[in-house]
Write a protein that holds these residues in place. Structure first.
Motif, PDB file in Angstrom:
ATOM      1  N   VAL A 325      52.117  20.050 -20.245  1.00  0.00           N
ATOM      2  CA  VAL A 325      51.048  19.295 -19.584  1.00  0.00           C
ATOM      3  C   VAL A 325      49.789  20.142 -19.455  1.00  0.00           C
ATOM      4  CG1 VAL A 325      50.356  18.217 -17.410  1.00  0.00           C
ATOM      5  CG2 VAL A 325      52.637  17.790 -18.331  1.00  0.00           C
ATOM      6  N   ALA A 326      49.960  21.426 -19.087  1.00  0.00           N
ATOM      7  CA  ALA A 326      48.800  22.297 -18.917  1.00  0.00           C
ATOM      8  C   ALA A 326      48.090  22.570 -20.243  1.00  0.00           C
ATOM      9  CB  ALA A 326      49.223  23.605 -18.267  1.00  0.00           C
ATOM     10  N   ARG A 328      47.853  20.463 -22.675  1.00  0.00           N
ATOM     11  CA  ARG A 328      47.073  19.247 -22.918  1.00  0.00           C
ATOM     12  C   ARG A 328      45.862  19.191 -21.983  1.00  0.00           C
ATOM     13  NH1 ARG A 328      47.970  14.081 -25.068  1.00  0.00           N
ATOM     14  NH2 ARG A 328      45.919  13.060 -25.086  1.00  0.00           N
ATOM     15  N   MET A 329      46.059  19.511 -20.720  1.00  0.00           N
ATOM     16  CA  MET A 329      44.960  19.499 -19.764  1.00  0.00           C
ATOM     17  C   MET A 329      43.897  20.539 -20.111  1.00  0.00           C
ATOM     18  SD  MET A 329      45.310  17.177 -17.347  1.00  0.00           S
ATOM     19  CE  MET A 329      44.469  17.784 -15.888  1.00  0.00           C
ATOM     20  N   SER A 330      44.319  21.677 -20.654  1.00  0.00           N
ATOM     21  CA  SER A 330      43.355  22.720 -21.005  1.00  0.00           C
ATOM     22  C   SER A 330      42.482  22.310 -22.182  1.00  0.00           C
ATOM     23  CB  SER A 330      44.084  24.031 -21.336  1.00  0.00           C
ATOM     24  OG  SER A 330      44.802  23.926 -22.553  1.00  0.00           O
ATOM     25  N   LEU A 332      41.577  19.063 -22.579  1.00  0.00           N
ATOM     26  CA  LEU A 332      40.669  18.070 -21.992  1.00  0.00           C
ATOM     27  C   LEU A 332      39.669  18.714 -21.029  1.00  0.00           C
ATOM     28  CD1 LEU A 332      43.268  15.232 -21.203  1.00  0.00           C
ATOM     29  CD2 LEU A 332      41.627  15.303 -23.097  1.00  0.00           C
ATOM     30  N   TYR A 333      40.169  19.659 -20.222  1.00  0.00           N
ATOM     31  CA  TYR A 333      39.338  20.354 -19.236  1.00  0.00           C
ATOM     32  C   TYR A 333      39.552  21.856 -19.416  1.00  0.00           C
ATOM     33  CZ  TYR A 333      39.690  15.678 -17.201  1.00  0.00           C
ATOM     34  OH  TYR A 333      39.687  14.313 -17.017  1.00  0.00           O
ATOM     35  N   SER A 336      39.324  24.141 -16.141  1.00  0.00           N
ATOM     36  CA  SER A 336      39.948  23.773 -14.863  1.00  0.00           C
ATOM     37  C   SER A 336      41.313  23.108 -15.005  1.00  0.00           C
ATOM     38  CB  SER A 336      39.028  22.824 -14.086  1.00  0.00           C
ATOM     39  OG  SER A 336      38.774  21.640 -14.841  1.00  0.00           O
ATOM     40  N   GLY A 337      41.703  22.736 -16.214  1.00  0.00           N
ATOM     41  CA  GLY A 337      42.937  21.983 -16.402  1.00  0.00           C
ATOM     42  C   GLY A 337      44.172  22.728 -15.910  1.00  0.00           C
ATOM     43  N   ARG A 338      44.282  24.023 -16.230  1.00  0.00           N
ATOM     44  CA  ARG A 338      45.468  24.788 -15.832  1.00  0.00           C
ATOM     45  C   ARG A 338      45.511  24.976 -14.312  1.00  0.00           C
ATOM     46  NH1 ARG A 338      48.173  26.451 -20.148  1.00  0.00           N
ATOM     47  NH2 ARG A 338      47.094  26.749 -22.136  1.00  0.00           N
ATOM     48  N   MET A 340      44.370  22.895 -12.021  1.00  0.00           N
ATOM     49  CA  MET A 340      44.790  21.630 -11.411  1.00  0.00           C
ATOM     50  C   MET A 340      46.303  21.474 -11.474  1.00  0.00           C
ATOM     51  SD  MET A 340      41.871  18.791 -12.386  1.00  0.00           S
ATOM     52  CE  MET A 340      41.755  19.154 -14.134  1.00  0.00           C
ATOM     53  N   CYS A 341      46.895  21.820 -12.609  1.00  0.00           N
ATOM     54  CA  CYS A 341      48.355  21.728 -12.748  1.00  0.00           C
ATOM     55  C   CYS A 341      49.060  22.658 -11.763  1.00  0.00           C
ATOM     56  CB  CYS A 341      48.763  22.071 -14.178  1.00  0.00           C
ATOM     57  SG  CYS A 341      48.269  20.857 -15.407  1.00  0.00           S
TER      58      CYS A 341
END
Length: 496
Positions: A325-326, A328-330, A332-333, A336-338, A340-341
């Motif tokens: 998930v992180a 993928r979030m990294s 997109l963002y 800050s993605g990691r 937030m996770c």
């Protein structure tokens, strides 16, 4: 001349002299072999992670038997965990120094042999003081292994997939933890060749650990040796040679180590992650008492092993999910993605800890409620290391300093979090009224189970909340630190 000297020194190391007896071609062929498309090096590194986690879970799984064998209460058992974790934390920077002298497979093998010896020694100890001493030696071995293993994984994956890499090694490591914990718990109540089962479990684990250490020493290739860079004249260098070129101007290995230490300590992302880790590690250290808690409630060895296996399966799967998930979030963002996770995972520890320790009735009739809670808890609270900490560390320091940053992270987190286990014991005995003399060896004790659960709750809910809060500065500092490292790397390659 410096380059020739560094190559000569590398080829004169004990590991090289030993390995060449197998024959260079045969050894190189075995090292480059792949199994189901995965390199032999990564397979062996993951096996080392399995044994490391199994060894960590071994003693907590037999706390009740050790308590009876040495007439030790929860605070005494907590001091055993404190001793190992404190020594591990304080000795972790040594791993950063050793990887400057030796390649990482050699460092990993050294640490593995050290913890194998100490594990065997615990199994034959006759006095509580002997157990405490060898647990300290065990911590020293783990201090060498864990940072080197983490930097090995960081170098084996690219930025966008590093969370998955850490998730996979945590997954297989957790499976090892399950195996070690279940094996010790099931063997604990038996006799083998006239010896208590928990002692046999320690001796068997030590033998397997030594075997894995030997295989790592012989057949694992450091990923830095396989990464090459071509300069503007068309000449190719492997990355380790480039590091040697940079080190050639240093007065000594210790000077290079000091330079790496200062570089790591100045990184604000490192400071923030260590701060959250100091409090975030407290609940995980306190959880070593879960086995004892379930047995005090009245669960037998098999039921306790099953419950903790479910929790371990949840943590293993959750660490991989968190990494995926992180990643993928990294994308997109990126900045800050990691983070937030990581905050989501830390926050989930609060409601789950409260529900597990306060809401569920402490009775063997609550088995299925405990099972479901532990599984869901493991799935959600185990993201931080794979989603944020491990991948972010790899992006905020130069490649050659990665082992050092993981080593110092373990030094700060491990040494401080080691106080959690004895604090649980002290709180349970001195404040909540735990009395080890009131415990029935078979049926446990409802009163003592309640006292221990209150001690556990104190060391879980508040630290999880602080951990979530302390991640917040990363929204600002991580972007700046990562950009600084990228610019420095570009300048270094241009100079080369």
């Amino acid at each position: 001349m410096a380059q020739s000297h560094n190559r000569a020194s590398r080829y004169s190391t004990p590991s090289f002299r030993f390995k060449r007896h197998l024959g260079p071609r045969r050894l190189e062929a075995m090292r480059s072999r792949k199994v189901f498309g995965v390199s032999l090096s990564l397979i062996l590194i993951n096996l080392a992670a399995i044994m490391e986690r199994a060894d960590e879970n071994l003693l907590p799984s037999v706390y009740k038997e050790v308590s009876e064998a040495f007439n030790a209460g929860p605070s005494d058992l907590g001091y055993l965990t404190f001793t190992r974790n404190f020594v591990q934390g304080m000795a972790s920077p040594l791993a950063g120094v050793l990887v400057i002298i030796y390649d990482r497979p050699t460092v990993l093998a050294m640490g593995t042999f050290c913890w194998a010896l100490s594990t065997a020694a615990v199994g034959v100890s006759q006095h509580f003081s002997q157990v405490a001493f060898w647990r300290a030696v065990n911590g020293f071995g783990l201090a060498i292994v864990i940072p080197a293993l983490q930097s090995f994984i960081a170098d084996s994956y690219k930025d966008g997939a590093r969370g998955t890499g850490f998730g996979l090694v945590n997954l297989v490591g957790s499976l090892g933890g399950i195996g070690g914990g279940v094996l010790a718990t099931l063997m604990a109540g038996q006799q083998y060749w006239g010896m208590p089962g928990w002692r046999c479990a320690f001796l068997m684990m030590a033998t397997l650990s030594a075997l894995i250490g030997f295989l790592v020493f012989m057949f694992v290739v450091d990923p830095r040796k396989t990464t090459s860079i071509t300069n503007n004249t068309g000449e190719s260098y492997d990355r380790e040679e480039l590091i040697d070129k940079g080190n050639a101007s240093a007065a000594s290995i210790w000077l290079e180590s000091w330079t790496a230490m200062k570089s790591v300590m100045k990184v604000q992302t490192f400071q923030v992650i260590v701060l959250q880790g100091i409090v975030g590690s407290l609940p995980w250290t306190a959880m070593v008492f879960l086995t004892m808690w379930f047995e005090l409630i009245g669960f037998d060895h098999n039921s306790t092993a099953a419950l903790l296996s479910l929790f371990a399966v949840g943590c293993a799967t959750g660490s991989l999910i968190g990494g995926l998930v992180a990643d993928r979030m990294s994308r997109l963002y990126p900045h800050s993605g990691r983070t937030m996770c990581a905050q989501f995972s830390a926050f989930m520890g609060i409601p789950f800890s409260f529900f597990l320790l306060k809401v569920i009735p402490q009775s063997i009739s609550s088995y299925y409620t405990f099972s479901t809670t532990l599984l869901l808890m493991g799935l959600t609270i185990s993201w931080n290391a794979t989603a944020a900490n491990g991948p972010m560390f790899a992006e905020v320091v130069p490649t050659k300093h990665r082992t050092m940053i993981y080593a110092f992270d373990r030094a700060f987190e491990g040494s401080v979090s080691s106080f959690a286990a004895p604090l649980v014991g002290i709180l349970s005995e001195k404040i909540f009224g735990y009395d080890s003399k009131s415990v029935d060896p078979v049926k446990g004790s409802t009163r003592e189970a309640l006292a221990l659960s209150q001690g556990l709750l104190s060391m879980m809910v508040v630290p999880f909340g602080l951990c979530c809060l302390f991640y917040t500065p990363l929204y600002k500092v991580f972007r700046r630190d990562r950009e600084n490292v990228r610019l420095a790397s570009l300048k270094e390659e241009e100079m080369i």
